[in-house]
Design a protein around this motif. Sequence first.
Motif, short mmCIF file in Angstrom:
data_model
loop_
_atom_site.label_atom_id
_atom_site.label_comp_id
_atom_site.label_asym_id
_atom_site.label_seq_id
_atom_site.Cartn_x
_atom_site.Cartn_y
_atom_site.Cartn_z
N ALA A 1 -40.97 -1.00 -27.61
CA ALA A 1 -40.79 -1.26 -29.04
C ALA A 1 -39.34 -1.56 -29.41
CB ALA A 1 -41.27 -0.06 -29.85
N GLY A 2 -38.39 -0.92 -28.72
CA GLY A 2 -37.00 -1.02 -29.16
C GLY A 2 -36.02 -1.55 -28.15
N GLY A 3 -36.49 -1.89 -26.96
CA GLY A 3 -35.58 -2.45 -25.97
C GLY A 3 -35.07 -1.43 -24.98
N ARG A 4 -34.29 -1.94 -24.02
CA ARG A 4 -33.87 -1.14 -22.87
C ARG A 4 -32.97 0.03 -23.25
NH1 ARG A 4 -31.96 -4.77 -18.03
NH2 ARG A 4 -34.12 -5.48 -18.43
N GLY A 5 -32.02 -0.19 -24.15
CA GLY A 5 -31.06 0.85 -24.49
C GLY A 5 -31.71 2.07 -25.13
N LEU A 6 -32.51 1.83 -26.15
CA LEU A 6 -33.16 2.93 -26.85
C LEU A 6 -34.21 3.58 -25.95
CD1 LEU A 6 -33.10 4.34 -29.61
CD2 LEU A 6 -35.01 2.88 -30.30
N GLY A 7 -34.89 2.78 -25.15
CA GLY A 7 -35.88 3.33 -24.24
C GLY A 7 -35.24 4.24 -23.21
N LEU A 8 -34.10 3.84 -22.67
CA LEU A 8 -33.39 4.66 -21.69
C LEU A 8 -32.93 5.96 -22.33
CD1 LEU A 8 -32.24 4.93 -18.84
CD2 LEU A 8 -30.17 3.76 -19.64
N LEU A 9 -32.45 5.90 -23.57
CA LEU A 9 -32.04 7.11 -24.28
C LEU A 9 -33.21 8.07 -24.44
CD1 LEU A 9 -30.03 8.79 -25.96
CD2 LEU A 9 -30.70 7.43 -27.96
N ALA A 10 -34.37 7.55 -24.81
CA ALA A 10 -35.56 8.40 -24.98
C ALA A 10 -35.96 9.05 -23.67
CB ALA A 10 -36.72 7.56 -25.53
N ILE A 11 -35.92 8.30 -22.58
CA ILE A 11 -36.28 8.84 -21.27
C ILE A 11 -35.31 9.93 -20.85
CG2 ILE A 11 -36.47 8.28 -18.82
CD1 ILE A 11 -37.56 5.51 -19.73
N ILE A 12 -34.03 9.70 -21.05
CA ILE A 12 -33.02 10.71 -20.68
C ILE A 12 -33.20 11.98 -21.49
CG2 ILE A 12 -30.55 11.25 -20.77
CD1 ILE A 12 -30.03 8.31 -20.03
N LEU A 13 -33.45 11.85 -22.78
CA LEU A 13 -33.65 13.03 -23.63
C LEU A 13 -34.91 13.79 -23.21
CD1 LEU A 13 -32.66 11.61 -27.14
CD2 LEU A 13 -31.36 13.21 -25.71
N ASP A 14 -35.96 13.06 -22.85
CA ASP A 14 -37.18 13.72 -22.37
C ASP A 14 -36.92 14.45 -21.05
OD1 ASP A 14 -38.84 13.17 -24.48
OD2 ASP A 14 -39.75 11.38 -23.59
N MET A 15 -36.10 13.87 -20.19
CA MET A 15 -35.74 14.55 -18.94
C MET A 15 -34.96 15.83 -19.22
SD MET A 15 -34.70 11.38 -16.41
CE MET A 15 -34.28 12.52 -15.07
N LEU A 16 -34.06 15.77 -20.19
CA LEU A 16 -33.25 16.95 -20.53
C LEU A 16 -34.11 18.08 -21.08
CD1 LEU A 16 -30.08 15.29 -22.10
CD2 LEU A 16 -30.28 16.43 -19.88
N LYS A 17 -35.23 17.74 -21.74
CA LYS A 17 -36.14 18.78 -22.24
C LYS A 17 -36.65 19.64 -21.10
CE LYS A 17 -39.27 16.32 -24.31
NZ LYS A 17 -40.43 15.94 -25.15
N GLY A 18 -36.78 19.06 -19.92
CA GLY A 18 -37.21 19.83 -18.76
C GLY A 18 -36.06 20.42 -17.99
N ALA A 19 -34.98 19.66 -17.85
CA ALA A 19 -33.87 20.10 -17.01
C ALA A 19 -33.09 21.27 -17.60
CB ALA A 19 -32.92 18.92 -16.77
N ILE A 20 -32.87 21.27 -18.91
CA ILE A 20 -32.03 22.30 -19.52
C ILE A 20 -32.62 23.70 -19.41
CG2 ILE A 20 -31.09 23.12 -21.73
CD1 ILE A 20 -30.50 20.19 -22.41
N PRO A 21 -33.85 23.94 -19.85
CA PRO A 21 -34.37 25.32 -19.76
C PRO A 21 -34.52 25.81 -18.33
CG PRO A 21 -36.11 23.82 -20.44
CD PRO A 21 -34.83 23.05 -20.50
N VAL A 22 -34.94 24.92 -17.42
CA VAL A 22 -35.11 25.33 -16.03
C VAL A 22 -33.75 25.64 -15.39
CG1 VAL A 22 -35.81 24.54 -13.73
CG2 VAL A 22 -37.30 24.15 -15.69
N SER A 23 -32.74 24.81 -15.67
CA SER A 23 -31.40 25.05 -15.13
C SER A 23 -30.83 26.37 -15.62
CB SER A 23 -30.47 23.91 -15.51
OG SER A 23 -30.87 22.70 -14.92
N LEU A 24 -30.92 26.61 -16.92
CA LEU A 24 -30.36 27.85 -17.47
C LEU A 24 -31.11 29.07 -16.94
CD1 LEU A 24 -29.72 26.77 -21.17
CD2 LEU A 24 -28.02 27.18 -19.39
N ALA A 25 -32.42 28.99 -16.89
CA ALA A 25 -33.21 30.13 -16.41
C ALA A 25 -32.92 30.42 -14.94
CB ALA A 25 -34.70 29.86 -16.61
N HIS A 26 -32.88 29.37 -14.12
CA HIS A 26 -32.77 29.55 -12.68
C HIS A 26 -31.34 29.86 -12.23
CE1 HIS A 26 -33.89 29.34 -8.55
NE2 HIS A 26 -33.27 28.19 -8.31
#
Length: 207
Positions: free
Chosen positions: A47-72
């Motif tokens: 819908a919005g092109g490569r830049g915005l799509g990449l930002l969305a993917i990175i933010l979705d990855m961080l939703k998983g990476a941040i809590p697991v990193s802090l917990a572990h």
Amino acid sequence: MISLTWTLIGFLLGSLPISVWLGKLVLRTDIRDYGDGNPGGTNVLRAGGRGLGLLAIILDMLKGAIPVSLAHYVFKVDSWPLIPVVLAPILGHAFSPLLGWRGGKALASTLGVWAALTVPFGPFVMGGSVFVFNKLLNTSGWAVMAALLALLGFLLAPALHWRSPGLTAGLTLPLFVAWAGTVAIIAWTHRADLRQRPQLRIRRTRR
């Protein structure tokens, strides 16, 4: 209690529909009207092109990476208590209460979770596998499942564990259970693709 706390935090972070919010705030549209109707980064890309799509993917990855990193790494959650922490962000993305218990396919959140546990080599194994298998196979669901098998192969490679701070003990039974739980969730979110027989992409050559 620490494991339960990070499980809840991980689920809540995973359930945040960042891609839907980006679509409405930046594009003034519902990204679920594009592509496969999935509220994920791929449809932001459409819908919005490569830049915005990449930002969305990175933010979705961080939703998983941040809590697991802090917990572990910070709170030292490991072994069996780590399993729900690993699965929580993936489940939150796939079954978001903010979207009526409907969510995305949770691939980016899965990449974030397992990237956190397998740095520095694991992210390249997973990301590279998803890219390669998407080029080789005709359905993205089978490509993702093949990439998860590649991740298992990485977890079984003891020569790489000494360089991965999250894998100092190698592939333990709890870690295998977490991987198997991940496979089950991803198989469910990609169930429509998995109903099709996997086939290799064949490029037609011009005569």
